[in-house]
Design a protein around this motif. Structure first.
Motif, PDB file in Angstrom:
ATOM      1  N   THR A  21       0.839  -1.205   0.000  1.00  0.00           N
ATOM      2  CA  THR A  21       0.000   0.000   0.000  1.00  0.00           C
ATOM      3  C   THR A  21       0.867   1.245   0.000  1.00  0.00           C
ATOM      4  O   THR A  21       0.583   2.215  -0.714  1.00  0.00           O
ATOM      5  CB  THR A  21      -0.925   0.003   1.226  1.00  0.00           C
ATOM      6  N   GLU A  68      -3.243   0.273  -9.027  1.00  0.00           N
ATOM      7  CA  GLU A  68      -4.052   0.600  -7.848  1.00  0.00           C
ATOM      8  C   GLU A  68      -5.374  -0.165  -7.869  1.00  0.00           C
ATOM      9  O   GLU A  68      -5.797  -0.715  -6.844  1.00  0.00           O
ATOM     10  CB  GLU A  68      -4.312   2.110  -7.803  1.00  0.00           C
ATOM     11  N   TRP A  69      -6.018  -0.238  -9.034  1.00  0.00           N
ATOM     12  CA  TRP A  69      -7.270  -0.986  -9.127  1.00  0.00           C
ATOM     13  C   TRP A  69      -7.047  -2.480  -8.876  1.00  0.00           C
ATOM     14  O   TRP A  69      -7.881  -3.137  -8.239  1.00  0.00           O
ATOM     15  CB  TRP A  69      -7.919  -0.775 -10.493  1.00  0.00           C
ATOM     16  N   LEU A  70      -5.929  -3.000  -9.370  1.00  0.00           N
ATOM     17  CA  LEU A  70      -5.608  -4.403  -9.091  1.00  0.00           C
ATOM     18  C   LEU A  70      -5.448  -4.627  -7.594  1.00  0.00           C
ATOM     19  O   LEU A  70      -5.901  -5.641  -7.055  1.00  0.00           O
ATOM     20  CB  LEU A  70      -4.322  -4.810  -9.822  1.00  0.00           C
ATOM     21  N   TRP A  71      -4.799  -3.679  -6.914  1.00  0.00           N
ATOM     22  CA  TRP A  71      -4.587  -3.805  -5.469  1.00  0.00           C
ATOM     23  C   TRP A  71      -5.905  -3.662  -4.712  1.00  0.00           C
ATOM     24  O   TRP A  71      -6.143  -4.365  -3.722  1.00  0.00           O
ATOM     25  CB  TRP A  71      -3.583  -2.760  -4.999  1.00  0.00           C
ATOM     26  N   TYR A  73      -8.780  -4.572  -5.806  1.00  0.00           N
ATOM     27  CA  TYR A  73      -9.465  -5.861  -5.993  1.00  0.00           C
ATOM     28  C   TYR A  73      -8.833  -6.947  -5.128  1.00  0.00           C
ATOM     29  O   TYR A  73      -9.533  -7.709  -4.459  1.00  0.00           O
ATOM     30  CB  TYR A  73      -9.421  -6.262  -7.468  1.00  0.00           C
ATOM     31  N   THR A  74      -7.504  -7.007  -5.141  1.00  0.00           N
ATOM     32  CA  THR A  74      -6.798  -8.046  -4.384  1.00  0.00           C
ATOM     33  C   THR A  74      -7.035  -7.915  -2.890  1.00  0.00           C
ATOM     34  O   THR A  74      -7.229  -8.906  -2.182  1.00  0.00           O
ATOM     35  CB  THR A  74      -5.281  -7.976  -4.675  1.00  0.00           C
ATOM     36  N   ALA A  75      -7.017  -6.678  -2.392  1.00  0.00           N
ATOM     37  CA  ALA A  75      -7.172  -6.434  -0.955  1.00  0.00           C
ATOM     38  C   ALA A  75      -8.625  -6.295  -0.537  1.00  0.00           C
ATOM     39  O   ALA A  75      -8.910  -6.048   0.643  1.00  0.00           O
ATOM     40  CB  ALA A  75      -6.399  -5.169  -0.564  1.00  0.00           C
ATOM     41  N   SER A  76      -9.565  -6.446  -1.486  1.00  0.00           N
ATOM     42  CA  SER A  76     -11.007  -6.360  -1.205  1.00  0.00           C
ATOM     43  C   SER A  76     -11.360  -5.067  -0.467  1.00  0.00           C
ATOM     44  O   SER A  76     -11.981  -5.083   0.596  1.00  0.00           O
ATOM     45  CB  SER A  76     -11.456  -7.577  -0.379  1.00  0.00           C
ATOM     46  N   ARG A  77     -10.965  -3.943  -1.052  1.00  0.00           N
ATOM     47  CA  ARG A  77     -11.169  -2.648  -0.407  1.00  0.00           C
ATOM     48  C   ARG A  77     -12.339  -1.862  -1.008  1.00  0.00           C
ATOM     49  O   ARG A  77     -12.501  -0.682  -0.732  1.00  0.00           O
ATOM     50  CB  ARG A  77      -9.880  -1.825  -0.511  1.00  0.00           C
TER      51      ARG A  77
END
Length: 202
Positions: A21, A68-71, A73-77
């Motif tokens: 992050t 950022e969008w991938l992160w 999605y990955t981190a379920s934010r």
């Protein structure tokens, strides 16, 4: 939880951020701020350098936003950044009311005004990137990314207007983001250290 000398109470949970992050935040802070500043100069009649810089840094900005969008999605934010259901809106209203009592909203990955404002920023930058990429293909006068001599000035003007309007939202987001970071810092919550210093998550 006590007010500082300005009467502002910091109710941030004080939780840490993971290093992924931090890296993405730093990349976005540097690249997007640079891109927005260059964007203020693209109409300089003395040189086209700023236009070309805006194009190339814009491509880099688009890649950073994609990561950022991938992160997200990955981190379920999604629930934190886009709290647009009844429960999320109630948290935003609560934080707005607390601001009237000089109580800062919680920082970090929390549902409420902070997460909502971050989501607005990400959406504004995303749509700026999309309109910017479209402009690369429709720039008139042989300046498009494909070198084509587009004559569709109406399309170029319309997309440029959308791009410019979105930039106002992005600037408002950036100003609010920096303002609240400074207020949290002054209130004793070391948000700048927690997001910029690469240490183990607390």
């Amino acid at each position: 939880m006590s007010p500082d000398e300005n009467g502002i109470t910091d109710k941030s949970s004080g939780g840490g951020f993971d290093n992924i992050t931090r890296i993405i935040h730093l990349a976005m802070a540097v690249v997007l701020t640079l891109q927005m500043c260059i964007g203020l100069l693209v109409h300089d009649p003395q040189t086209r350098l700023f236009l070309y810089l805006h194009e190339y840094v814009g491509i880099l900005s688009t890649l950073v936003i994609f990561v950022e969008w991938l992160w997200i999605y990955t981190a379920s934010r999604f629930s934190v950044l886009f709290p647009w259901n009844r429960a999320g809106i109630s948290f935003i209203v609560r934080d707005l009311r607390n601001l009237g009592k000089h109580i800062l909203p919680e920082g970090g990955d929390t549902v409420g005004l902070s997460g909502f404002w971050h989501g607005i920023g990400i959406l504004s930058f995303t749509f700026m990137a999309l309109t910017g990429i479209i402009l690369l293909f429709v720039l008139p006068g042989g300046h498009s990314i494909l070198g084509q001599r587009s004559t569709d000035f109406a399309l170029y003007t319309r997309i440029s207007l959308y791009h410019k309007l979105l930039s106002y939202v992005a600037w408002m987001y950036l100003a609010g983001h920096v303002l609240f970071a400074i207020l949290h810092q002054l209130a004793g919550n070391n948000v700048l250290g927690r997001i910029f210093l690469f240490t183990r998550k607390q």
